[in-house]
Design an enzyme around this catalytic site. Structure first.
Site, mmCIF file in Angstrom:
data_model
loop_
_atom_site.group_PDB
_atom_site.id
_atom_site.type_symbol
_atom_site.label_atom_id
_atom_site.label_comp_id
_atom_site.label_asym_id
_atom_site.label_seq_id
_atom_site.Cartn_x
_atom_site.Cartn_y
_atom_site.Cartn_z
ATOM 1 C CG HIS A 52 -1.537 1.300 1.584
ATOM 2 N ND1 HIS A 52 -2.465 1.935 0.783
ATOM 3 C CD2 HIS A 52 -1.343 2.117 2.662
ATOM 4 C CE1 HIS A 52 -2.824 3.077 1.361
ATOM 5 N NE2 HIS A 52 -2.160 3.213 2.489
ATOM 6 C CG HIS A 76 1.069 7.071 4.119
ATOM 7 N ND1 HIS A 76 1.434 6.173 3.147
ATOM 8 C CD2 HIS A 76 -0.184 6.720 4.493
ATOM 9 C CE1 HIS A 76 0.442 5.331 2.940
ATOM 10 N NE2 HIS A 76 -0.563 5.635 3.747
ATOM 11 C CD GLU A 80 -3.602 6.260 11.149
ATOM 12 O OE1 GLU A 80 -3.185 6.619 10.027
ATOM 13 O OE2 GLU A 80 -4.791 6.062 11.404
ATOM 14 C CG ASP A 81 -1.361 1.846 10.484
ATOM 15 O OD1 ASP A 81 -2.194 2.339 11.261
ATOM 16 O OD2 ASP A 81 -1.525 1.779 9.250
ATOM 17 C CG ASP A 143 -3.487 7.029 2.718
ATOM 18 O OD1 ASP A 143 -3.261 5.816 2.535
ATOM 19 O OD2 ASP A 143 -4.025 7.487 3.744
ATOM 20 C CG ASP A 263 -22.569 17.404 -22.876
ATOM 21 O OD1 ASP A 263 -23.283 16.525 -22.346
ATOM 22 O OD2 ASP A 263 -22.380 18.512 -22.377
#
Ligand code: MN
Length: 721
Positions: A52, A76, A80-81, A143, A263
């Site tokens: 990812h 990134h 957080e993880d 992301d 269109d």
């Protein structure tokens, strides 16, 4: 059962090659770091989490973002993880990589579907994070794009809530930042979850008509290309199809069925120069009839998100209504990538240009929030609350300062640093001088002008909005310096009083001076003493107020404006400065001027080119910090006394003729004097006149010159100070 996405490793190895060797070394380091940090973590799709991160980095390379953004893209999710702390990353990677990652992490943790107050707070945080570095939102959008591409692996409730945020917030942001390509993909993906039936219907219909449309487009392209070759114009012509979500929106808004949308496809012509764009437009209109009201020139008038292109709709081949866009390749880049195209590192771009660019986008961002008007819009209601209490302003370098609503440049100055606040003497907002009581607005770029001799004033306490500024100002007045200044001022004033042999006791001074405080712009006797002690007012001038002056006959009372205490100049926003005009160069309204902070006599105003001023600077061995940017106050008329001396042949009615010329210009004569020299047959007349500016004087002199008998005219200009 959906199969897991393929590994992006090879593709990443390939795309990173467009960076320099040094940059690749850093990128590899970020990759290795992220890889180790996410080791063992799997996505819902069953692939390693690092895939990812690689996909996000690949999207960023497609946007041709700088290497710091690529590294931040790889890293990134680390904060957080994983267990890795910000400090660790900061020690490992150079700025701005850790800051970018932190910014993205902050946005990632925001929940927009929450209690009202939390929503508001979250939007505020997001704006702040983006405003600090706009790359943060570009990484966040990349992301989000990859998460949307792999949303099928998540449970249904997650699919729906993530899609809703994507549509309401991230696609909107991408649109505002001009990132059309990413926005279209985000919208189509979100639509496929939120409106899956409509999505199926539209995609099937588009596919059904595709073959038929392709034929027409290819024929149209060939036809146009042929015409352009004959006119020696080179350009690329492509077919272009609308994205599904925009078709869906159009069907909904205009209550149309799919077949009523004509269109669906269009042509895009990309060429090299601006002139060619208009040549091509002329050519298109000469072969196909344009439909009135459908022509838009976004080249001459770019959209707010910088989009530039010419749009026209024509009756094309086979009577088919065809939309045509014409633009240069540079405009095309901006149209597709928006802010990312602007972020592209350009060689030879100066630091100033970099900052200008940054400020431009920051202003875009705040404008965007202000502009959200659609009442059905999720963000619309939020922004009211966000901006009800705060303003975002920027320093000249693009740093963001968040202040309470109605804050002033003084609040801004104190926010930056106490020193800046205490020496603040003026401010420029968006490169224009403003008074210190100016109310700051969202997106204002604020530049504080300081001077070594500048210091807080008591009335700032009434102006400032932040408690930080208020406390600092109070503290200043309580501080030792202030007390010492008062003591020093007391001594100086008393000495000056005795020097004049005045029969006043020290205790009487406050009462006797009370009526004169205003003249010195002091709010209290104490403040007057402090100013004297500091040196901005001289004691002699104060004592002079107590000495009875010989009574002179008052000239005709001039207008209110003339009795104003402000002298008609703006000194870098200082309120009511103590000003005098330098005698050496007698600046005339309209001359470029500059203020010189004197020790004890306020600010003296010189012509910018004044030679004695230059001499003064050298002599006082001071650096240029004693110079203050000063301008004539264009908002308020400047009144100056001018002495005009007229030498004329003596004749009857001369005085009447001259005065009628002066009063015909609505100028006020403050006094006049005439004397005749009969042996020469001449008269010399002097007029003291109140004028507003140099133009008026020149105009007056020209008219006086034409009065019968006038031989010569001279004028000296004296200000009313
Ligand atoms: Mn992520």
């Amino acid at each position: 059962m959906t199969t897991a996405p393929p590994s992006p490793i090879d593709q990443f190895e390939e795309v990173k090659q467009c960076y320099t060797e040094q940059e690749i070394a850093l990128i590899d380091r970020a990759y290795a770091f992220a890889s180790a940090a996410h080791k063992g973590q799997l996505r819902m799709s069953g692939t390693p989490h690092i895939y990812h991160c690689l996909e996000v980095a690949i999207i960023l390379t497609e946007l041709r973002m700088d290497s710091a953004s690529i590294c931040a893209g790889l890293l990134h999710d680390v904060l957080e993880d994983t267990d890795i702390a910000y400090e660790t990353m900061k020690a490992e990677f150079p700025s701005p990589i850790p800051e970018l990652v932190e910014g993205v992490t902050k946005i990632s943790t925001l929940r927009f579907r929450s209690a009202r107050e939390e929503q508001v707070e979250n939007l505020r945080k997001m704006i702040l994070a983006m405003a600090i570095d706009i790359r943060v939102i570009i990484i966040k959008l990349s992301d989000r794009l990859h998460n949307m591409r792999t949303l099928q692996y998540l449970p249904l409730d997650k699919q729906l809530s993530i899609s809703r945020d994507t549509l309401d917030i991230y696609a909107q942001l991408a649109n505002r930042l001009g990132m059309t390509r990413i926005r279209s993909e985000l919208e189509d993906l979100a639509m496929s979850y939120l409106h899956s039936e409509a999505y199926q219907e539209i995609t099937q219909n588009v596919a059904r008509k595709k073959a038929q449309r392709e034929v027409l487009i290819q024929r149209s392209i060939a036809y146009l290309r042929d015409h352009m070759e004959r006119h020696d114009i080179s350009a690329t012509i492509q077919g272009r199809s609308k994205h599904f979500y925009s078709i869906f929106q159009k069907m909904q808004k205009q209550h149309l069925s799919f077949d009523e949308i004509y269109d669906l496809s269009a042509l895009r012509i990309v060429t090299e120069t601006l002139e060619q764009c208009y040549d091509i437009l002329g050519l298109v209109h000469s072969v196909w009839r344009p439909i009135p009201g459908r022509f838009k020139d976004y080249i001459a008038l770019p959209k707010e998100n910088m989009y530039q292109s010419i749009h026209t709709t024509v009756v094309g081949l086979g009577g088919e209504v065809t939309e045509i866009q014409i633009r240069t390749s540079d405009m095309h880049k901006v149209a597709e990538e928006g802010i990312a195209a602007h972020w592209l590192y350009k060689e030879g771009r100066t630091q100033e240009e970099e900052i200008d660019q940054k400020l431009l986008w920051l202003r875009q961002l705040t404008e965007w929030i202000k502009d959200i008007r659609d009442p059905s819009d999720f963000l619309n209601a939020l922004k009211e609350d966000v901006f009800a209490d705060i303003v975002f302003c920027f320093s000249p370098k693009g740093d963001v300062v968040e202040l309470p609503k109605d804050s002033t440049p003084i609040d801004f100055a104190y926010h930056i640093h106490t020193e800046i606040g205490e020496h603040c003497i003026g401010a420029r907002v968006n490169k224009k001088y403003v008074p210190l009581r100016y109310t700051l607005h969202n997106g204002d770029m604020v530049e504080i002008i300081t001077s070594k001799t500048g210091h807080p004033s008591q009335d700032w306490l009434d102006i400032v909005k932040t408690s930080r500024a208020r406390n600092k100002i109070r503290h200043y007045f309580k501080s030792k310096n202030y007390e010492a200044d008062i003591q020093q001022g007391k001594d100086l004033l008393w000495k000056a009083t005795r020097a004049k042999n005045l029969t006043i006791t020290q205790a009487e001074l406050p009462d006797r001076l009370a009526p004169h405080l205003r003249a010195f712009r002091a709010n209290s006797f104490e403040e007057l003493l402090a100013e004297i002690g500091f040196g901005s007012i001289i004691a002699g001038q104060v004592v002079a107020k107590l000495t009875p002056e010989p009574q002179k006959p008052e000239p005709a009372k001039p207008s209110r404006a003339q009795r104003r205490s402000t002298p008609g100049v703006v000194i870098a926003g200082v309120q009511d400065p103590l000003v005098r005009f330098a005698g050496c160069c007698s600046p005339i309204p309209g001359d470029p001027i500059v203020g010189f902070v004197t020790r004890g006599r306020g600010v003296s105003i010189h012509k910018e080119e004044c030679a004695s001023l230059r001499h003064l600077i050298v002599q006082s061995s001071q650096d240029k910090s004693r110079l203050i940017p000063t301008q004539w106050d264009v908002n308020q008329p400047t009144y100056s006394k001018v002495l005009v001396k007229v030498v004329s042949r003596d004749r009857t009615g001369l005085l009447k003729d001259l005065t009628s010329v002066i009063s015909s210009m609505n100028l006020m004569i403050l006094g006049s004097h005439s004397k005749s020299y009969s042996q020469k047959g001449q008269a010399i007349l002097k007029f003291q006149i109140l004028v507003e500016n140099a133009n008026q004087i020149n105009d007056l002199l020209n008219r006086l010159k034409n009065v019968n008998g006038v031989i010569s005219l001279t004028r000296t200009l004296r200000h009313n100070y």
